[in-house]
Design a protein around this motif. Structure first.
Motif, mmCIF file in Angstrom:
data_model
loop_
_atom_site.group_PDB
_atom_site.id
_atom_site.type_symbol
_atom_site.label_atom_id
_atom_site.label_comp_id
_atom_site.label_asym_id
_atom_site.label_seq_id
_atom_site.Cartn_x
_atom_site.Cartn_y
_atom_site.Cartn_z
ATOM 1 N N SER B 100 -23.895 -64.459 13.398
ATOM 2 C CA SER B 100 -24.483 -63.141 13.624
ATOM 3 C C SER B 100 -25.154 -63.067 14.991
ATOM 4 O O SER B 100 -25.086 -62.035 15.657
ATOM 5 C CB SER B 100 -25.510 -62.829 12.538
ATOM 6 N N VAL B 101 -25.830 -64.150 15.384
ATOM 7 C CA VAL B 101 -26.597 -64.117 16.632
ATOM 8 C C VAL B 101 -25.693 -63.907 17.833
ATOM 9 O O VAL B 101 -26.053 -63.176 18.760
ATOM 10 C CB VAL B 101 -27.434 -65.409 16.764
ATOM 11 N N GLN B 102 -24.485 -64.502 17.809
ATOM 12 C CA GLN B 102 -23.545 -64.309 18.913
ATOM 13 C C GLN B 102 -23.377 -62.842 19.237
ATOM 14 O O GLN B 102 -23.387 -62.422 20.386
ATOM 15 C CB GLN B 102 -22.168 -64.838 18.534
ATOM 16 N N LEU B 103 -23.203 -62.070 18.157
ATOM 17 C CA LEU B 103 -22.979 -60.639 18.328
ATOM 18 C C LEU B 103 -24.274 -59.926 18.674
ATOM 19 O O LEU B 103 -24.343 -59.115 19.587
ATOM 20 C CB LEU B 103 -22.391 -60.068 17.034
ATOM 21 N N LEU B 104 -25.314 -60.286 17.933
ATOM 22 C CA LEU B 104 -26.569 -59.560 18.008
ATOM 23 C C LEU B 104 -27.189 -59.650 19.385
ATOM 24 O O LEU B 104 -27.642 -58.657 19.938
ATOM 25 C CB LEU B 104 -27.504 -60.142 16.954
ATOM 26 N N ALA B 150 -17.232 -48.337 15.209
ATOM 27 C CA ALA B 150 -16.471 -49.591 15.224
ATOM 28 C C ALA B 150 -14.995 -49.338 14.943
ATOM 29 O O ALA B 150 -14.118 -49.833 15.655
ATOM 30 C CB ALA B 150 -17.055 -50.559 14.200
ATOM 31 N N VAL B 151 -14.699 -48.536 13.912
ATOM 32 C CA VAL B 151 -13.295 -48.295 13.554
ATOM 33 C C VAL B 151 -12.582 -47.529 14.667
ATOM 34 O O VAL B 151 -11.422 -47.822 14.996
ATOM 35 C CB VAL B 151 -13.202 -47.539 12.205
ATOM 36 N N LEU B 152 -13.277 -46.550 15.274
ATOM 37 C CA LEU B 152 -12.646 -45.794 16.359
ATOM 38 C C LEU B 152 -12.357 -46.705 17.555
ATOM 39 O O LEU B 152 -11.312 -46.571 18.207
ATOM 40 C CB LEU B 152 -13.530 -44.615 16.778
ATOM 41 N N LEU B 153 -13.271 -47.652 17.835
ATOM 42 C CA LEU B 153 -13.012 -48.609 18.917
ATOM 43 C C LEU B 153 -11.786 -49.457 18.589
ATOM 44 O O LEU B 153 -10.959 -49.742 19.454
ATOM 45 C CB LEU B 153 -14.231 -49.505 19.137
ATOM 46 N N VAL B 168 -4.129 -57.882 23.912
ATOM 47 C CA VAL B 168 -5.143 -58.309 24.873
ATOM 48 C C VAL B 168 -6.517 -58.345 24.207
ATOM 49 O O VAL B 168 -7.265 -59.314 24.325
ATOM 50 C CB VAL B 168 -5.182 -57.344 26.077
ATOM 51 N N ILE B 169 -6.845 -57.259 23.496
ATOM 52 C CA ILE B 169 -8.131 -57.176 22.812
ATOM 53 C C ILE B 169 -7.910 -57.523 21.346
ATOM 54 O O ILE B 169 -7.122 -56.871 20.656
ATOM 55 C CB ILE B 169 -8.720 -55.753 22.924
ATOM 56 N N ARG B 170 -8.577 -58.576 20.897
ATOM 57 C CA ARG B 170 -8.480 -58.945 19.485
ATOM 58 C C ARG B 170 -9.793 -58.594 18.826
ATOM 59 O O ARG B 170 -10.840 -58.691 19.432
ATOM 60 C CB ARG B 170 -8.208 -60.440 19.356
ATOM 61 N N PHE B 171 -9.723 -58.174 17.563
ATOM 62 C CA PHE B 171 -10.971 -57.689 16.970
ATOM 63 C C PHE B 171 -11.141 -58.041 15.504
ATOM 64 O O PHE B 171 -11.980 -57.474 14.835
ATOM 65 C CB PHE B 171 -11.102 -56.179 17.173
ATOM 66 N N THR B 172 -10.355 -58.955 14.970
ATOM 67 C CA THR B 172 -10.584 -59.341 13.583
ATOM 68 C C THR B 172 -11.245 -60.707 13.543
ATOM 69 O O THR B 172 -10.649 -61.686 13.989
ATOM 70 C CB THR B 172 -9.271 -59.363 12.796
ATOM 71 N N SER B 191 -12.754 -62.326 23.943
ATOM 72 C CA SER B 191 -11.921 -61.181 23.580
ATOM 73 C C SER B 191 -12.334 -60.622 22.220
ATOM 74 O O SER B 191 -12.378 -59.412 22.019
ATOM 75 C CB SER B 191 -10.457 -61.611 23.582
ATOM 76 N N HIS B 192 -12.681 -61.529 21.301
ATOM 77 C CA HIS B 192 -13.108 -61.073 19.980
ATOM 78 C C HIS B 192 -14.491 -60.434 20.005
ATOM 79 O O HIS B 192 -14.805 -59.597 19.171
ATOM 80 C CB HIS B 192 -13.125 -62.244 18.996
ATOM 81 N N LEU B 193 -15.329 -60.875 20.955
ATOM 82 C CA LEU B 193 -16.697 -60.363 21.022
ATOM 83 C C LEU B 193 -16.753 -58.975 21.631
ATOM 84 O O LEU B 193 -17.698 -58.227 21.390
ATOM 85 C CB LEU B 193 -17.558 -61.305 21.866
ATOM 86 N N LEU B 194 -15.733 -58.637 22.442
ATOM 87 C CA LEU B 194 -15.805 -57.421 23.241
ATOM 88 C C LEU B 194 -16.133 -56.179 22.401
ATOM 89 O O LEU B 194 -17.127 -55.496 22.641
ATOM 90 C CB LEU B 194 -14.487 -57.222 24.002
ATOM 91 N N LEU B 195 -15.295 -55.895 21.402
ATOM 92 C CA LEU B 195 -15.465 -54.646 20.655
ATOM 93 C C LEU B 195 -16.755 -54.605 19.825
ATOM 94 O O LEU B 195 -17.475 -53.615 19.885
ATOM 95 C CB LEU B 195 -14.249 -54.365 19.772
ATOM 96 N N PRO B 196 -17.072 -55.664 19.034
ATOM 97 C CA PRO B 196 -18.330 -55.590 18.282
ATOM 98 C C PRO B 196 -19.542 -55.420 19.184
ATOM 99 O O PRO B 196 -20.439 -54.619 18.881
ATOM 100 C CB PRO B 196 -18.394 -56.934 17.547
ATOM 101 N N THR B 197 -19.565 -56.149 20.310
ATOM 102 C CA THR B 197 -20.694 -56.027 21.224
ATOM 103 C C THR B 197 -20.791 -54.612 21.762
ATOM 104 O O THR B 197 -21.871 -54.014 21.810
ATOM 105 C CB THR B 197 -20.534 -57.022 22.384
#
Lengths: 297, 325
Positions: B100-104, B150-153, B168-172, B191-197
């Motif tokens: 969680s902290v990675q994202l937060l 989040a879903v729209l992103l 290019v952008i992974r999000f799962t 790449s995975h952090l991009l969208l949640p952040t």
């Protein structure tokens, strides 16, 4: 907020008649108020009469159209079992609005009671209520709503609405308390208390009328917040339960296929965002109108 | 100053203890630890159910106060009990918190930073185009639940990936299995952090810009900034040192509430992107009727919120000399 109500609250408020008229004038001239109010009115009217604008029934499944995109037959498209999404969105909107309209004013009522009593009585009652408010703020309300969801969902959407209300009044209660403390020292409140009026009577006759605008604004904003809380809970399957439909449950069922059938997610999302934006624009216009430092109209 | 902080610390500790106990009681009342044994075929023998529940300390036949005391004495020894899925709750929380902290951390700092900057800029240029655009924009974002953002992103990223022709952008989840080497793994995680952040930053920036704008406007209407200008400060320096600094103070009064808001936003976004973080832990605990896991999560959250609230008090004391007296 007529002059008569104001006049009754005591000598200190004689001058308040003109400012209240100024507030109304400012709100009426604020384009935010118009946009918010008109859009909200349209949304509510649409929620009420919308089902009769289209031939489809909510329970009817069009077996010739499974998961079709928006078309003249189905304005918002259909879902995987052929239900018309336009009708589904309307049913969901009604449920979401009902939850918001129950939870929002209820949250404000709790805040108004707790804040006014704490501010007026003071002493250990104040400290106890304030400690309770602090305690409830420690755990974010969404965490508590998730934790309580097995209980809240058992009673259908009304218990869900009450649960949302009972977990979202704390910050406003603090504001009401602070305002009440300044009122407490004013002549008309002191006079009422010294002449033996009960706390409850002072709260109803003197504190609430003087905080009316604050409370109305908060109730407005709280409706939007409750609609959002419901949507979030339902999205994770912890809010409105089958067979009931809300905007949240529609978003939940639409999101897995958002890449292939975006209309299933985008239409309920758009209706939700438009509704809540309208509510908050209206709340913001009311607040601007009330702000004594704001632009004069 | 020290007395003020000491008082806050004692009050926070007391609140944390009461909140933890209440959290346990609410979890015990709301969740049904027997639910997962029902409807099994063949039926689970009653003696097995009883012994499993007794071992976890969640048997509803034990009086609730006895269960609470047993749980608290375990907590005093540093154990949050065992989960129904096996394993210590404390160890599980520790693993999930790092996720969680990675994202937060990045998302929250980015969101708060952008929000404060936009709020100040909007207040300084009140009713000009920048203020109008950001104000209306923040209304729309605030009316959008974080999971919709989040879903729209994700939808936008899917379209982008389709257009580029490769993902290019992974999000799962937080990473893809199978990347070799430090560089590839780091890039994959980024790449995975991009969208949640991004999602968290957008949501937080919208609400913080509203607060900051209102508070900066309040300060600008006082004579603090004009006084600083009269003493020879440049406009920028007067605004930053005497405007923004003072405008930040009221924000820290609602620090506990603000921290809660940040955690809630992060939890929702983390869940939407299917990260195995704290949010998912609470959700599965509620679904499993796992009293220990749910109570542990609530206790951890309460301590976290209050600890961050104390940090905000420190910042408050640093910003506002009156508090230090």
């Amino acid at each position: 907020m007529t002059g008569r109500v104001r006049g009754r609250t005591g000598a200190d408020d004689v001058d308040l008649r003109r400012p209240s008229a100024r507030v109304v004038r400012r709100v009426v001239r604020d384009p935010q108020a118009w946009v918010g109010g008109v859009v909200l009115l349209l949304v509510v009217v649409w929620a009420l009469v919308g089902p009769w604008l289209r031939p489809w029934d909510t329970t009817y499944a069009d077996v010739t159209a499974f998961g079709v995109p928006p078309s003249p037959e189905h304005w918002f498209g259909t879902n995987d079992i052929g239900q018309d999404l336009y009708q589904q969105v309307l049913v969901g909107l009604r449920k979401s609005l009902m939850i918001g309209l129950v939870a929002g004013p209820l949250a404000t009522l709790v805040a108004a009671v707790v804040g006014a009593v704490a501010g007026l009585v003071g002493g250990w009652v104040d400290r106890l209520l304030l400690a309770g408010v602090d305690l409830m703020l420690v755990i974010p309300s969404l965490f508590l709503l998730i934790l309580l969801s097995p209980v809240l969902t058992r009673g259908g959407w009304p218990t869900l609405a009450v649960g949302i209300a009972l977990l979202s009044w704390m910050v406003v209660a603090r504001v009401v308390r602070a305002q009440t403390r300044t009122l407490r020292e004013r002549g008309f409140v002191r006079a009422a208390r010294f002449s033996g009026a009960s706390t409850w009577r002072v709260v109803r006759r003197h504190v609430w009328p003087n905080l009316a605008s604050l409370l109305v604004i908060d109730a407005t904003v709280a409706v939007g917040a409750a609609v959002l809380a419901e949507a979030t809970l339902s999205y994770f399957g912890l809010g409105v339960q089958v067979p009931d439909v809300s905007l949240g449950t529609l978003l939940a069922s639409g999101s897995p296929s958002v890449a292939t059938r975006p209309w299933l997610f985008v239409f309920p999302a758009a209706v939700l965002v438009v509704t809540v934006t309208a509510v908050s624009l209206l709340g913001s216009a009311l607040r601007d109108g009330l702000d004594p430092g704001g632009p004069d109209a | 100053m020290l007395r003020f902080l000491a008082r806050r610390a004692v009050w926070s500790a007391a609140l944390a203890l009461v909140a933890t106990c209440l959290g346990y009681l609410v979890a015990s009342a709301a969740l049904d630890p027997l639910a997962r044994f029902r409807g099994r075929n063949p039926p689970v023998p009653d003696s097995t159910v009883q012994s499993v529940l007794d071992a976890a300390g969640t048997n509803p036949q034990t009086p609730i106060l006895a269960r609470l005391l047993a749980w608290l004495s375990g907590l005093a020894q540093g154990s949050l009990g065992t989960s129904v899925r096996g394993g210590e709750v404390g160890a599980e929380i520790a693993t999930r918190v790092t996720t969680s902290v990675q994202l937060l951390l990045v998302g929250a700092l980015l969101g708060v930073g952008i929000g404060v900057a936009v709020g100040v800029a909007g207040a300084v240029r009140q009713h000009r185009w920048f203020d109008r655009v950001t104000t209306q924009g923040s209304f729309v974002v605030l009316a959008t639940p974080p999971f919709v953002v989040a879903v729209l992103l994700m939808l936008a990223a899917t379209r982008f990936n389709d257009a580029v022709g490769r993902p290019v952008i992974r999000f799962t989840g937080p990473y893809t299995v199978g990347h070799e080497g430090w560089w590839a793994q780091t890039m994959d995680r980024a790449s995975h952090l991009l969208l949640p952040t991004l999602a968290l930053a957008i949501v937080l920036a919208a609400s913080f810009s509203r607060y900051q704008r209102a508070m900066t406007l309040d300060v600008l209407s006082t004579d603090l900034v004009r006084g600083a200008r009269a003493r020879g400060h440049t406009r920028r320096s007067a605004l930053l040192r005497h405007g923004v600094r003072v405008a930040l103070i009221p924000m820290s009064t609602y620090a506990v509430y603000t921290v809660g808001m940040v955690l809630t936003g992060a939890m929702v976004i983390e869940l939407t992107f299917s990260w195995h973080g704290m949010g998912e832990y609470l959700l599965t605990a509620v679904r499993d009727g796992d009293v220990n896991a749910a109570a542990g999560t609530v206790a951890f959250t309460a301590v976290l919120v209050l600890a961050l609230g104390l940090v905000a008090d420190l910042v408050h004391a640093w910003l506002d000399p009156r508090v230090r007296l």
